[in-house]
Write an enzyme that holds these catalytic residues in place. Sequence first.
Site, PDB file in Angstrom:
ATOM      1  N   LYS A  88       0.834  -1.204   0.000  1.00 34.66           N
ATOM      2  CA  LYS A  88       0.000   0.000   0.000  1.00 34.66           C
ATOM      3  C   LYS A  88       0.867   1.251   0.000  1.00 34.66           C
ATOM      4  O   LYS A  88       2.000   1.247   0.466  1.00 34.66           O
ATOM      5  CB  LYS A  88      -0.923   0.001   1.232  1.00 34.66           C
ATOM      6  N   ASP A  89       0.283   2.338  -0.503  1.00 34.56           N
ATOM      7  CA  ASP A  89       1.014   3.580  -0.684  1.00 34.56           C
ATOM      8  C   ASP A  89       1.540   4.138   0.632  1.00 34.56           C
ATOM      9  O   ASP A  89       0.884   4.047   1.681  1.00 34.56           O
ATOM     10  CB  ASP A  89       0.102   4.621  -1.334  1.00 34.56           C
ATOM     11  N   LYS A  90       2.725   4.743   0.555  1.00 35.77           N
ATOM     12  CA  LYS A  90       3.310   5.403   1.720  1.00 35.77           C
ATOM     13  C   LYS A  90       2.658   6.754   1.974  1.00 35.77           C
ATOM     14  O   LYS A  90       2.316   7.087   3.114  1.00 35.77           O
ATOM     15  CB  LYS A  90       4.824   5.577   1.530  1.00 35.77           C
TER      16      LYS A  90
END
Length: 372
Positions: A88-90
């Site tokens: 998942k995106d940071k």
Amino acid sequence: MQTLESPFFPLDAPARFFASTHAPIAFHFKKCSRDFSVVEEPLYPFSGCGEHVILRVRKKDKSTWEMLSMLSAVSGCKISEFGYAGLKDKQAISTQYISLPKIHAPTLEKHAPTLLEHGIKILEINAHNHKIRLGHLKGNHFFMRLKKLKPLDARKIEQVLDFLKVYGFPNYFGAQRFGKSGDNFKQAHTHHKKLNAFFLSSYQSHLFNHWLSTRMRLNTLLAHFSPQEIRSEFASLDLDTLKALQDQEHYFKLLEGDILCHYPFGKYFEHDDPHNCARLRAQEIAPTGLLTGQKALHAKELAWHLERPYVHPLNTKGDRRYALVFPSDVRFTYLPQEAHGKLEFFLPKGAYATIFLEEIAGRILFSPKELA
């Protein structure tokens, strides 16, 4: 066997062709936890019992790897023992499911306040009889806040969304797939085993994007030019075939021999029935593109002529990927006082929210450096 340095294989980023032909829409979006959130939807319900604890975790401004490192540090569980369905995106608030052996759960729970101080919150604890595996998810729910949005552009977004909900959008791999410089696939010949696997996968993605660009270019030409003009570039397609393709309602034209797949999951089969065009329009099926490699299923007939240039005997397992995906649960709200819009939608696993947003905007929004 040809090497990756061979000039036969494209090493530059492919051109992007969009499904909708609208003029570019102006707005501002930045990937950050204030304006971007992702919520994972698991592939199946968890059993509630078993030797693996399932954590529903919300993280802020941390990559999945950074979160796992912290969970490992406080629990004593090796990173290799954790299970997860996807990265998942940071630069977001992300909610996802993590598994780990039950023996480590009490220690992890004890350190919940410490984790919360570092932007990681355990929302729910469950159990299951096996580890979560990569790819074991239905997809992701996204929220994006679009700023500096004028009323006229907000209306344009609503019109584009109506089109994309019906016809879907090209399922390109996003720029974040290719590293900060956008060319990590060029390292696919490295001798480091783990890195090699990653870079080979990146090169598969790069070739897929080139194939999809070629098909989208054909679709775009079919919408604007005569068969005689198009044939000068696509010599493998005769005039009668090009005329028949222009008669297909969907913007993505199906070629004889395309490999189709039931949507959103199911079996692959070869396109040889004109009724498949209606099934595509009904979102029952979708065309697929090649992730080149060993034991991959290849297109046939006419479709093979446009797929063959992107076939490479990579030393990794081949597969296929949807060429189109259909967004669902799409909601858009415009707030004129704040001059921004709230965009919510669901995409199946493997599809990129950034690609969907660029499709809406009708322009490239992100550089590899911004997304890596």
